[in-house]
Design a protein around this motif. Structure first.
Motif, short mmCIF file in Angstrom:
data_model
loop_
_atom_site.label_atom_id
_atom_site.label_comp_id
_atom_site.label_asym_id
_atom_site.label_seq_id
_atom_site.Cartn_x
_atom_site.Cartn_y
_atom_site.Cartn_z
N ALA A 157 42.00 -28.13 -34.95
CA ALA A 157 42.53 -27.52 -36.17
C ALA A 157 43.59 -26.47 -35.85
O ALA A 157 44.50 -26.22 -36.66
N ALA A 158 43.48 -25.86 -34.67
CA ALA A 158 44.47 -24.87 -34.23
C ALA A 158 45.63 -25.53 -33.47
O ALA A 158 46.44 -24.81 -32.88
N ARG A 159 45.69 -26.85 -33.48
CA ARG A 159 46.76 -27.60 -32.82
C ARG A 159 46.78 -27.33 -31.32
O ARG A 159 47.82 -27.05 -30.73
N ILE A 160 45.62 -27.40 -30.72
CA ILE A 160 45.46 -27.19 -29.29
C ILE A 160 44.96 -28.50 -28.67
O ILE A 160 44.02 -29.11 -29.18
N ASP A 161 45.60 -28.92 -27.60
CA ASP A 161 45.09 -30.07 -26.85
C ASP A 161 43.78 -29.70 -26.17
O ASP A 161 43.57 -28.54 -25.78
N VAL A 162 42.91 -30.69 -26.01
CA VAL A 162 41.58 -30.44 -25.44
C VAL A 162 41.33 -31.40 -24.28
O VAL A 162 41.57 -32.61 -24.41
N VAL A 163 40.84 -30.85 -23.18
CA VAL A 163 40.31 -31.65 -22.08
C VAL A 163 38.86 -31.21 -21.87
O VAL A 163 38.61 -30.03 -21.61
#
Length: 269
Positions: A157-163
């Motif tokens: 939702a915060a426009r952050i990529d996730v690994v």
């Protein structure tokens, strides 16, 4: 105008072409098959930051193996080594990897820290190492999965990529029968939510099964925590995974034109 646009695209592609990290002899002692390290989803926000040539901010959140327990000093934790690897690949880019590992924490405690320890840094990427303490302490696996899914949703939702990073391959993890359930659960969550997964458990298992390392070469005497060698190798392979994903995510230019289209424009007619 077209010449300037093509020059910008060329510069972006040059920036996205990482330099080789480490010598060949190091690579032979720190390898894993591509199917274990290649991300199945793009990292658009990370690629955009690299393409723009400004700052890349990564927050590494997790427990003791993010904090760096088992390393000889903080500079040998995986987040510190990852920063060094990425800077070597992209020397013109300002790379910051913020280490927010807290030993002993489980997923719910990490999620509670997002507002304080993750979001204020406005990262393009968050690497969330989780699952090891869930294996060691047990508990409701479904509740654990709901917590991780909620965290992924908050980051997206915060426009952050996730690994996501799954547990280490270590004797004390292997001794708990639930370790396969947790590793499989993390893989399923990454697949369902369409985020990247760094398969640390499978990578380290490959090191041992292939004879690259013995367990005692990559795990501290406590039978749980990683050491300088394994932190450094994980950082190098993770940097390779990020670089590959960034290149794969970079084909659309800032103006929507692809690199292939730009190449066609530059071909003499």
């Amino acid at each position: 105008m077209r010449a300037r646009g093509l020059a910008a695209v060329a510069a972006a592609l040059l920036l996205l072409a990482p330099r080789a990290g480490g010598g060949a002899d190091e690579g032979l002692r720190c390898s894993a098959p591509a199917e274990l390290t290649r991300f199945q989803v793009p990292l658009p926000n990370t690629a955009r930051a690299i393409r723009r040539g400004k700052a890349l901010v990564i927050v590494a959140i997790g427990s003791s193996s993010t904090e760096g327990v088992g390393a000889s000093d903080p500079a040998h934790s995986y987040p510190a080594r990852l920063a060094a690897e990425l800077r070597r690949r992209w020397p013109r880019l300002t790379v910051t990897v913020v280490n927010k590992g807290v030993g002993g924490e489980q997923a719910a405690q990490m999620l509670a820290r997002f507002e304080r320890d993750v979001l204020p840094y406005r990262p393009q990427l968050v690497i969330w190492q989780t699952g090891s303490n869930q294996v060691l302490r047990g508990g409701d696996v479904d509740a654990y999965a709901r917590t991780v899914r909620a965290g992924i949703g908050r980051l997206k939702a915060a426009r952050i990529d996730v690994v996501l990073m799954d547990p280490q391959f270590a004797p004390r993890v292997l001794a708990r029968p639930t370790h396969t359930v947790i590793v499989d659960s993390i893989g399923a969550m990454a697949n369902d939510t369409k985020v990247a997964l760094f398969r640390r458990f499978a990578v380290m298992r490959h090191w041992v099964s292939s004879g690259q390392y013995r367990v005692e070469d990559v795990i501290s005497r406590d039978g749980l925590h990683m050491n300088d060698a394994s932190y450094g190798c994980i950082a190098r392979l993770l940097a390779d995974s990020l670089a590959t994903a960034a290149r794969a995510s970079a084909s659309p230019g800032e103006d929507g034109a692809s690199a292939e289209e730009a190449a066609r424009e530059s071909t003499p007619r």
